[in-house]
Design a protein around this motif. Sequence first.
Motif, PDB file in Angstrom:
ATOM      1  N   SER A 152      20.674 -14.792  15.253  1.00  0.00           N
ATOM      2  CA  SER A 152      21.288 -15.841  14.424  1.00  0.00           C
ATOM      3  C   SER A 152      21.999 -15.259  13.208  1.00  0.00           C
ATOM      4  O   SER A 152      23.102 -15.687  12.850  1.00  0.00           O
ATOM      5  CB  SER A 152      20.222 -16.835  13.951  1.00  0.00           C
ATOM      6  OG  SER A 152      19.678 -17.532  15.028  1.00  0.00           O
ATOM      7  N   ILE A 153      21.377 -14.276  12.570  1.00  0.00           N
ATOM      8  CA  ILE A 153      21.979 -13.652  11.383  1.00  0.00           C
ATOM      9  C   ILE A 153      23.226 -12.860  11.773  1.00  0.00           C
ATOM     10  O   ILE A 153      24.265 -12.962  11.111  1.00  0.00           O
ATOM     11  CB  ILE A 153      20.944 -12.783  10.648  1.00  0.00           C
ATOM     12  CG1 ILE A 153      19.863 -13.690  10.040  1.00  0.00           C
ATOM     13  CG2 ILE A 153      21.606 -11.923   9.570  1.00  0.00           C
ATOM     14  CD1 ILE A 153      18.631 -12.961   9.553  1.00  0.00           C
ATOM     15  N   ILE A 154      23.135 -12.101  12.851  1.00  0.00           N
ATOM     16  CA  ILE A 154      24.293 -11.332  13.324  1.00  0.00           C
ATOM     17  C   ILE A 154      25.455 -12.274  13.630  1.00  0.00           C
ATOM     18  O   ILE A 154      26.599 -12.038  13.201  1.00  0.00           O
ATOM     19  CB  ILE A 154      23.936 -10.489  14.568  1.00  0.00           C
ATOM     20  CG1 ILE A 154      23.007  -9.332  14.171  1.00  0.00           C
ATOM     21  CG2 ILE A 154      25.203  -9.950  15.246  1.00  0.00           C
ATOM     22  CD1 ILE A 154      22.406  -8.595  15.367  1.00  0.00           C
ATOM     23  N   GLU A 155      25.186 -13.347  14.365  1.00  0.00           N
ATOM     24  CA  GLU A 155      26.245 -14.300  14.728  1.00  0.00           C
ATOM     25  C   GLU A 155      26.876 -14.932  13.497  1.00  0.00           C
ATOM     26  O   GLU A 155      28.095 -15.081  13.413  1.00  0.00           O
ATOM     27  CB  GLU A 155      25.697 -15.368  15.669  1.00  0.00           C
ATOM     28  CG  GLU A 155      25.412 -14.844  17.063  1.00  0.00           C
ATOM     29  CD  GLU A 155      24.735 -15.868  17.968  1.00  0.00           C
ATOM     30  OE1 GLU A 155      24.322 -16.956  17.476  1.00  0.00           O
ATOM     31  OE2 GLU A 155      24.613 -15.565  19.172  1.00  0.00           O
ATOM     32  N   TYR A 156      26.048 -15.314  12.532  1.00  0.00           N
ATOM     33  CA  TYR A 156      26.574 -15.941  11.312  1.00  0.00           C
ATOM     34  C   TYR A 156      27.485 -14.969  10.554  1.00  0.00           C
ATOM     35  O   TYR A 156      28.568 -15.344  10.110  1.00  0.00           O
ATOM     36  CB  TYR A 156      25.417 -16.396  10.410  1.00  0.00           C
ATOM     37  CG  TYR A 156      25.897 -17.114   9.175  1.00  0.00           C
ATOM     38  CD1 TYR A 156      26.170 -18.474   9.215  1.00  0.00           C
ATOM     39  CD2 TYR A 156      26.113 -16.427   7.986  1.00  0.00           C
ATOM     40  CE1 TYR A 156      26.632 -19.140   8.090  1.00  0.00           C
ATOM     41  CE2 TYR A 156      26.574 -17.084   6.858  1.00  0.00           C
ATOM     42  CZ  TYR A 156      26.831 -18.434   6.913  1.00  0.00           C
ATOM     43  OH  TYR A 156      27.298 -19.076   5.794  1.00  0.00           O
ATOM     44  N   ILE A 157      27.054 -13.739  10.423  1.00  0.00           N
ATOM     45  CA  ILE A 157      27.847 -12.748   9.679  1.00  0.00           C
ATOM     46  C   ILE A 157      29.115 -12.382  10.459  1.00  0.00           C
ATOM     47  O   ILE A 157      30.181 -12.207   9.861  1.00  0.00           O
ATOM     48  CB  ILE A 157      26.986 -11.527   9.317  1.00  0.00           C
ATOM     49  CG1 ILE A 157      25.956 -11.970   8.264  1.00  0.00           C
ATOM     50  CG2 ILE A 157      27.837 -10.378   8.793  1.00  0.00           C
ATOM     51  CD1 ILE A 157      24.879 -10.981   7.963  1.00  0.00           C
ATOM     52  N   ASP A 158      29.010 -12.313  11.771  1.00  0.00           N
ATOM     53  CA  ASP A 158      30.211 -12.065  12.588  1.00  0.00           C
ATOM     54  C   ASP A 158      31.242 -13.176  12.401  1.00  0.00           C
ATOM     55  O   ASP A 158      32.432 -12.909  12.260  1.00  0.00           O
ATOM     56  CB  ASP A 158      29.846 -11.948  14.075  1.00  0.00           C
ATOM     57  CG  ASP A 158      29.227 -10.608  14.436  1.00  0.00           C
ATOM     58  OD1 ASP A 158      29.291  -9.669  13.605  1.00  0.00           O
ATOM     59  OD2 ASP A 158      28.671 -10.505  15.549  1.00  0.00           O
TER      60      ASP A 158
ATOM     61  N   LEU B 161      23.968 -13.354   0.336  1.00  0.00           N
ATOM     62  CA  LEU B 161      23.640 -14.246   1.444  1.00  0.00           C
ATOM     63  C   LEU B 161      22.133 -14.181   1.660  1.00  0.00           C
ATOM     64  O   LEU B 161      21.574 -13.098   1.863  1.00  0.00           O
ATOM     65  CB  LEU B 161      24.370 -13.811   2.715  1.00  0.00           C
ATOM     66  CG  LEU B 161      24.064 -14.602   3.978  1.00  0.00           C
ATOM     67  CD1 LEU B 161      24.575 -16.029   3.852  1.00  0.00           C
ATOM     68  CD2 LEU B 161      24.676 -13.922   5.186  1.00  0.00           C
ATOM     69  N   LEU B 162      21.479 -15.340   1.587  1.00  0.00           N
ATOM     70  CA  LEU B 162      20.033 -15.433   1.776  1.00  0.00           C
ATOM     71  C   LEU B 162      19.735 -16.319   2.982  1.00  0.00           C
ATOM     72  O   LEU B 162      19.823 -17.545   2.878  1.00  0.00           O
ATOM     73  CB  LEU B 162      19.360 -16.021   0.534  1.00  0.00           C
ATOM     74  CG  LEU B 162      19.586 -15.299  -0.783  1.00  0.00           C
ATOM     75  CD1 LEU B 162      18.994 -16.093  -1.934  1.00  0.00           C
ATOM     76  CD2 LEU B 162      18.996 -13.910  -0.741  1.00  0.00           C
ATOM     77  N   PRO B 163      19.417 -15.735   4.130  1.00  0.00           N
ATOM     78  CA  PRO B 163      18.996 -16.567   5.256  1.00  0.00           C
ATOM     79  C   PRO B 163      17.643 -17.204   4.945  1.00  0.00           C
ATOM     80  O   PRO B 163      16.762 -16.549   4.401  1.00  0.00           O
ATOM     81  CB  PRO B 163      18.861 -15.572   6.413  1.00  0.00           C
ATOM     82  CG  PRO B 163      19.558 -14.333   5.971  1.00  0.00           C
ATOM     83  CD  PRO B 163      19.495 -14.320   4.484  1.00  0.00           C
ATOM     84  N   VAL B 164      17.497 -18.480   5.245  1.00  0.00           N
ATOM     85  CA  VAL B 164      16.207 -19.159   5.127  1.00  0.00           C
ATOM     86  C   VAL B 164      15.680 -19.282   6.553  1.00  0.00           C
ATOM     87  O   VAL B 164      16.200 -20.049   7.350  1.00  0.00           O
ATOM     88  CB  VAL B 164      16.345 -20.539   4.456  1.00  0.00           C
ATOM     89  CG1 VAL B 164      14.986 -21.228   4.379  1.00  0.00           C
ATOM     90  CG2 VAL B 164      16.959 -20.398   3.065  1.00  0.00           C
ATOM     91  N   LEU B 165      14.681 -18.482   6.870  1.00  0.00           N
ATOM     92  CA  LEU B 165      14.179 -18.395   8.236  1.00  0.00           C
ATOM     93  C   LEU B 165      13.572 -19.707   8.694  1.00  0.00           C
ATOM     94  O   LEU B 165      12.934 -20.420   7.910  1.00  0.00           O
ATOM     95  CB  LEU B 165      13.130 -17.280   8.334  1.00  0.00           C
ATOM     96  CG  LEU B 165      13.607 -15.890   7.926  1.00  0.00           C
ATOM     97  CD1 LEU B 165      12.445 -14.908   7.942  1.00  0.00           C
ATOM     98  CD2 LEU B 165      14.734 -15.410   8.822  1.00  0.00           C
TER      99      LEU B 165
END
Length: 165
Positions: free
Chosen positions: A64-70, A41-45
């Motif tokens: 945002s990253i925590i919410e997406y992974i949750d 998984l590569l978040p694009v900031l």
Amino acid sequence: MEFKIYKNKNKPLFVYIHGECLSSFSFKKEVDELKKDYTILLPVLNGQSENHSGFTTVQDAAISIIEYIDQNYDGHVQVLAGFSLGGQIVTEILANRPDFSEYIMIESVMMKPKKYIAGVILQRFISIPWLKTNFLTHLCIIPNLMMISHWRNIIKTTKSCLKRQ
């Protein structure tokens, strides 16, 4: 924030968070190798590369990253890695959720007081017009394709984006 995903069914999740003026292209070699054994998984900031919405804060990116992974991966990460600005986001994620990942990799993270950062930002912004000429791409040892991608990201960087980092 956008997310690039390289799925490998039933494999653990490996999250790479890129640095300033970089994007998913900066992990191409790593992704090619690791996608055999992991889902990548590569978040694009925001405010970086192809994601043109403005960067807000390290804290907002971490949330945002925590919410997406949750929502998409039951809140579990095998490996969480960050480079430079991405490393700052990793530290923020861990400050909020110490048990978020089994393994952590942090590289080249600057953790300095904000007064110091303000001077660095001003210096960097002053030098950016010179960088926008593409002159440095001919002098650098960095592989050509990667340097061109990095240069394209630099010319898109706004002053307000730099201030917020």
